[in-house]
Motif scaffolding. Structure first.
Motif, short mmCIF file in Angstrom:
data_model
loop_
_atom_site.label_atom_id
_atom_site.label_comp_id
_atom_site.label_asym_id
_atom_site.label_seq_id
_atom_site.Cartn_x
_atom_site.Cartn_y
_atom_site.Cartn_z
N CYS A 65 0.99 -1.30 0.05
CA CYS A 65 0.01 0.31 0.06
C CYS A 65 1.00 1.16 0.15
O CYS A 65 0.61 2.09 -0.98
N GLU A 66 1.65 1.31 0.88
CA GLU A 66 2.73 2.58 0.93
C GLU A 66 3.40 2.49 -0.10
O GLU A 66 3.71 3.99 -0.77
N GLY A 67 4.00 1.83 -0.91
CA GLY A 67 4.77 1.67 -2.22
C GLY A 67 4.00 2.17 -3.27
O GLY A 67 4.46 3.05 -4.09
N ASN A 68 2.69 1.86 -3.55
CA ASN A 68 1.69 2.22 -4.50
C ASN A 68 1.34 3.65 -4.30
O ASN A 68 1.38 4.65 -4.94
N VAL A 69 1.10 4.32 -3.08
CA VAL A 69 0.62 5.55 -2.67
C VAL A 69 1.84 6.41 -3.00
O VAL A 69 1.49 7.41 -3.71
N ALA A 70 3.21 5.94 -2.72
CA ALA A 70 4.44 6.81 -2.98
C ALA A 70 4.48 6.86 -4.56
O ALA A 70 4.70 8.11 -4.95
N LEU A 71 4.25 5.73 -5.37
CA LEU A 71 4.31 5.85 -6.79
C LEU A 71 3.17 7.01 -7.33
O LEU A 71 3.64 7.56 -8.14
N ILE A 72 2.17 6.91 -6.96
CA ILE A 72 1.10 7.75 -7.27
C ILE A 72 1.33 9.26 -7.31
O ILE A 72 1.12 10.14 -8.06
N ARG A 73 1.90 9.53 -5.84
CA ARG A 73 2.49 10.70 -5.53
C ARG A 73 3.55 11.38 -6.38
O ARG A 73 3.42 12.62 -6.76
N GLN A 74 4.27 10.53 -7.04
CA GLN A 74 5.51 10.69 -8.00
C GLN A 74 5.20 11.01 -9.35
O GLN A 74 5.60 11.44 -10.11
N ALA A 75 3.80 10.35 -9.54
CA ALA A 75 3.41 10.30 -10.91
C ALA A 75 2.72 11.81 -11.46
O ALA A 75 2.31 12.57 -10.71
N ASP A 76 2.86 11.90 -12.68
CA ASP A 76 2.01 13.11 -13.31
C ASP A 76 0.72 12.83 -13.63
O ASP A 76 -0.11 13.93 -13.69
N GLY A 77 0.54 11.65 -13.98
CA GLY A 77 -0.96 11.30 -14.32
C GLY A 77 -1.29 9.83 -13.84
O GLY A 77 -0.52 9.13 -13.86
N VAL A 78 -2.55 9.64 -14.09
CA VAL A 78 -2.91 8.02 -13.95
C VAL A 78 -3.82 7.61 -14.96
O VAL A 78 -4.81 8.34 -15.29
#
Length: 194
Positions: A65-78
């Motif tokens: 969960c924490e890993g994916n939350v961090a990736l979403i924070r770093q992303a420009d879009g989804v």
């Protein structure tokens, strides 16, 4: 001296694809599509857990969960695959990721959504009726079936853009991200208008 090229926009690839046996092939195909659009596709993370991880399932779940939350924070879009998953609704983890990205102000484009309205799909799967006020309800339980003609629950339909395929979702997101990177006064080129 030429200016250094700006980094490619990062796109988090949300969806239940991780649960399929061919998930690696699915993510490689999505990443290749990103490359063609000068985007960097980021697949969901296992939280940095190696094969030798010996923690509990709760620890594993928290790290993922924490890993994916961090990736979403770093992303420009989804982009998010909101296909029906184990029923008439999208995968709940993917829905969380969509909501989290929207709350962060990131553009989200979804795909995999069945045609027609959500209410029509429910009524095709569960016996429904209309009450005296014209509200559609599940016949046996009396629970209201959300109407309003949306293809998804209105919270998803109104906060995202819906495209028919992953390719179309990536193309739309690429266009949105390019527009975000231009100055507010920069005119659209002929190929980007509309």
């Amino acid at each position: 001296m030429p200016q250094p090229r700006s980094p490619r926009p990062r796109v988090y690839l949300a969806g239940p694809d991780i649960f399929f046996r061919d998930c690696e092939r699915r993510y490689e195909a999505l990443k290749a599509r990103c490359e063609r659009l000068d985007l960097e596709g980021i697949a969901p993370s296992d939280g940095g857990l190696g094969a030798d991880f010996s923690g509990s399932d709760d620890e594993r779940a928290r790290r993922i969960c924490e890993g994916n939350v961090a990736l979403i924070r770093q992303a420009d879009g989804v982009i998010a695959n909101l296909m029906n998953f184990r029923g008439l609704e999208p995968d709940s983890g993917t829905v969380f990721e969509v909501g989290f990205a929207v709350a962060l102000g990131k553009p989200v484009v979804v795909y995999g959504v069945p045609a027609g309205s959500y209410a029509s799909r429910v009524c095709a799967a569960v016996p429904c009726t209309q009450d005296a006020a014209g509200v559609t309800r599940e016949r046996d339980s009396g629970v209201m079936v959300e109407g309003l003609g949306q293809r998804l629950n209105l919270m998803l339909a109104c906060s995202t853009s819906i495209e028919p395929t992953a390719e179309a979702a990536l193309a739309r997101l690429a266009k949105m991200l390019r527009a975000d990177r231009r100055s507010p006064m920069a005119p659209l080129s002929d190929g980007e208008a509309g």
